[in-house]
Design a protein around this motif. Structure first.
Motif, PDB file in Angstrom:
ATOM      1  N   ASP A 150       0.867  -1.276  -0.065  1.00  0.00           N
ATOM      2  CA  ASP A 150      -0.033   0.052  -0.036  1.00  0.00           C
ATOM      3  C   ASP A 150       0.985   1.437   0.010  1.00  0.00           C
ATOM      4  O   ASP A 150       0.333   2.192   0.126  1.00  0.00           O
ATOM      5  CB  ASP A 150      -0.999   0.102   1.205  1.00  0.00           C
ATOM      6  N   TRP A 186      -6.722  -6.347   2.055  1.00  0.00           N
ATOM      7  CA  TRP A 186      -7.539  -6.788   1.242  1.00  0.00           C
ATOM      8  C   TRP A 186      -7.692  -8.525   1.645  1.00  0.00           C
ATOM      9  O   TRP A 186      -6.911  -9.108   2.340  1.00  0.00           O
ATOM     10  CB  TRP A 186      -6.467  -7.206  -0.063  1.00  0.00           C
ATOM     11  N   ASP A 209       3.535  -1.836 -13.316  1.00  0.00           N
ATOM     12  CA  ASP A 209       2.547  -0.883 -13.230  1.00  0.00           C
ATOM     13  C   ASP A 209       2.979  -0.068 -12.056  1.00  0.00           C
ATOM     14  O   ASP A 209       2.278   0.973 -11.602  1.00  0.00           O
ATOM     15  CB  ASP A 209       1.094  -1.414 -12.895  1.00  0.00           C
ATOM     16  N   TRP A 211       3.471  -1.311  -8.779  1.00  0.00           N
ATOM     17  CA  TRP A 211       2.661  -1.772  -7.617  1.00  0.00           C
ATOM     18  C   TRP A 211       3.405  -3.119  -7.416  1.00  0.00           C
ATOM     19  O   TRP A 211       3.511  -3.796  -8.446  1.00  0.00           O
ATOM     20  CB  TRP A 211       1.214  -1.816  -7.776  1.00  0.00           C
ATOM     21  N   ASP A 213       3.062  -7.111  -6.846  1.00  0.00           N
ATOM     22  CA  ASP A 213       1.885  -7.811  -7.017  1.00  0.00           C
ATOM     23  C   ASP A 213       2.160  -9.184  -5.934  1.00  0.00           C
ATOM     24  O   ASP A 213       2.982  -9.381  -5.295  1.00  0.00           O
ATOM     25  CB  ASP A 213       1.537  -8.128  -8.412  1.00  0.00           C
ATOM     26  N   SER A 232      -3.064  -8.535  -8.813  1.00  0.00           N
ATOM     27  CA  SER A 232      -2.542  -7.103  -8.799  1.00  0.00           C
ATOM     28  C   SER A 232      -2.545  -6.465  -7.488  1.00  0.00           C
ATOM     29  O   SER A 232      -3.656  -6.523  -6.575  1.00  0.00           O
ATOM     30  CB  SER A 232      -3.350  -6.279  -9.667  1.00  0.00           C
ATOM     31  N   LYS A 234      -2.241  -3.408  -6.992  1.00  0.00           N
ATOM     32  CA  LYS A 234      -3.021  -2.185  -7.293  1.00  0.00           C
ATOM     33  C   LYS A 234      -4.165  -2.078  -6.872  1.00  0.00           C
ATOM     34  O   LYS A 234      -4.897  -1.427  -6.138  1.00  0.00           O
ATOM     35  CB  LYS A 234      -2.491  -1.411  -8.546  1.00  0.00           C
ATOM     36  N   ASP A 235      -4.970  -3.047  -7.503  1.00  0.00           N
ATOM     37  CA  ASP A 235      -6.384  -3.086  -7.319  1.00  0.00           C
ATOM     38  C   ASP A 235      -7.144  -4.530  -6.963  1.00  0.00           C
ATOM     39  O   ASP A 235      -8.173  -4.844  -6.866  1.00  0.00           O
ATOM     40  CB  ASP A 235      -7.215  -2.558  -8.743  1.00  0.00           C
ATOM     41  N   PHE A 236      -6.086  -5.578  -6.972  1.00  0.00           N
ATOM     42  CA  PHE A 236      -6.367  -6.904  -6.614  1.00  0.00           C
ATOM     43  C   PHE A 236      -6.906  -7.773  -7.602  1.00  0.00           C
ATOM     44  O   PHE A 236      -7.947  -8.671  -7.008  1.00  0.00           O
ATOM     45  CB  PHE A 236      -7.134  -6.974  -5.225  1.00  0.00           C
ATOM     46  N   ALA A 237      -6.977  -7.266  -8.649  1.00  0.00           N
ATOM     47  CA  ALA A 237      -7.565  -8.016  -9.798  1.00  0.00           C
ATOM     48  C   ALA A 237      -6.832  -9.058 -10.162  1.00  0.00           C
ATOM     49  O   ALA A 237      -5.631  -9.312  -9.760  1.00  0.00           O
ATOM     50  CB  ALA A 237      -7.873  -7.042 -11.049  1.00  0.00           C
TER      51      ALA A 237
END
Length: 406
Positions: A150, A186, A209, A211, A213, A232, A234-237
């Motif tokens: 984060d 998360w 990107d 971030w 992973d 990810s 960044k957005d946990f996709a």
């Protein structure tokens, strides 16, 4: 499957002796079978002396009190002295299944430690080894350093537990924990029969990107498939999902570093029996299939940094009693170490530009059949030079006991 942590210590020891001949059960650690009761990891610089230190877990080690099992130790890389020793506190085995360095979680400039003792995951300060945070009832079957996900300046960590949910249709979960607050950054919970969280790993930046992973594994026992999920930071996709026919306890995943030089962190994980797979973090495509016709090949593996100093990180894979180091650049074998088991992580112990290798040595079958104190006294931890394989650092169980005053 036996979960040894919920049985009495005497029964656990009898099962351990009878079925494993002195070796820890498969699956007790996220990335495979350790040697006879010793598991070791590079911990970073815990004491601020500029030398990488080592954290050692001995989950089945009997303590002076017969009702206690397991120790975790931080060992100074400079002089092989014990920086701290943590005794198991529960009347069950094993305690301290896993202990690892996670980087600086509390912002004091020193590396910190994460230990999982069967009921609680604890964050300990490497500066004085005091408890910073405890997460009872969220113990990690799998734990891993994650890096600063984060971007708050504090190292975070991952916890996975596949054996939650309504049995026998376990769903499992994974949580990312803030190093600064201990809160959940998360969480993902699996569906029935998914068994999410057998293994977890912080990867580095796998898609360029900016971030960091993550990777987690899930298991579908009905289909005998293990799925590696790259997530990810960044957005946990879900960036990629790759499946293999790994079965049994072959559900591990680890960070390999950027092996192919594309600027993205790659991933290593269990394939089918006799195989360890390396995949591109950027595309999810296969890079190498590392095979050997050895007993229990691939039950232990990890990215080990740049052993040969060619500018690319390398990967080490272990079998029952052998370690093979593979070139990250070519996938070819660089070195074989016999009668040894792989330790986790990487560090340049002697500062020569070659990352060095952490291994532990099995005790012999004859020693395993002797008194239990002799078994533990004969275990050995070694750091081997990445340059030429020479022993740079060595400590045996008897030395550790003398440090403690047992």
């Amino acid at each position: 499957m036996a979960i040894v942590a919920v049985v009495g210590s005497v029964v656990a020891f009898a099962i351990w002796r009878a079925f494993t001949n002195g070796d820890v059960f498969e699956g007790m650690l996220p990335r495979g079978r350790p040697h006879s009761g010793w598991t070791a990891e590079w911990a970073g610089d815990l004491d601020g002396d500029g030398t990488p230190d080592v954290v050692l877990a001995t989950p089945f080690e009997p303590l002076p009190s017969w009702a206690q099992w397991g120790r975790a130790r931080a060992i100074a890389g400079r002089d092989a002295q014990a920086l701290a020793t943590l005794d198991g506190v529960y009347e069950k085995a094993p305690n301290y299944r896993r202990a690892l360095g996670i980087g600086d979680a509390n912002g004091d400039g020193m590396g910190d430690l994460l230990v999982a003792d069967g009921e609680t995951t604890r964050l300990l300060s490497g500066n004085g080894v005091r408890e910073l945070k405890a997460l009872p009832d969220r113990w990690g079957y799998a734990i891993s350093a994650a890096g600063d996900i984060d971007k708050d300046g504090h190292a975070d960590w991952l916890i996975g537990n596949p054996l939650t949910g309504e049995r026998p249709h376990f769903s499992g979960f994974v949580q990312l924990i803030s190093g600064r607050t201990g809160g959940v950054l998360w969480e993902e919970r699996g569906a029935p029969d998914q068994e999410l969280g057998w293994s977890v790993a912080g990867l580095g930046d796998s898609n360029a990107d900016g971030w960091l992973d993550l990777a987690v594994t899930s298991v579908n026992d009905v289909q005998s498939r293990t799925v590696v999920i790259i997530v990810s930071g960044k957005d946990f996709a879900h960036l990629h999902e790759v499946s293999s026919s790994a079965s049994g306890f072959r559900h591990g995943v680890g960070a390999a570093g950027d092996l192919d030089g594309d600027g993205c962190a790659d991933v290593v994980f269990n394939g089918e029996a006799g195989s360890v797979l390396v995949i591109s973090g950027r595309t999810g495509a296969g890079l190498y299939d590392l095979r050997r016709p050895l007993d229990r090949w691939g039950e232990v593996f990890d990215g080990v940094g740049d052993i040969d100093a060619d500018g690319r990180p390398d990967v080490a894979v272990g079998s029952w009693n052998q370690v093979v180091v593979f070139s990250g650049r070519t996938g070819e074998s660089l070195r074989e170490i016999h009668e040894a088991c792989l330790g986790f992580g990487h560090g340049d112990f002697d500062g020569d530009g070659h990352f060095d290798l952490l291994v532990t040595r099995n005790v012999s079958s004859a020693e395993r059949n002797g008194p239990i104190d002799q078994v533990w006294d004969q275990g050995r931890l070694e750091v081997l030079s990445g340059r030429d394989g020479a022993v740079l650092f060595s400590v045996v169980g008897a030395d550790l006991h003398r440090m403690r005053g047992d």
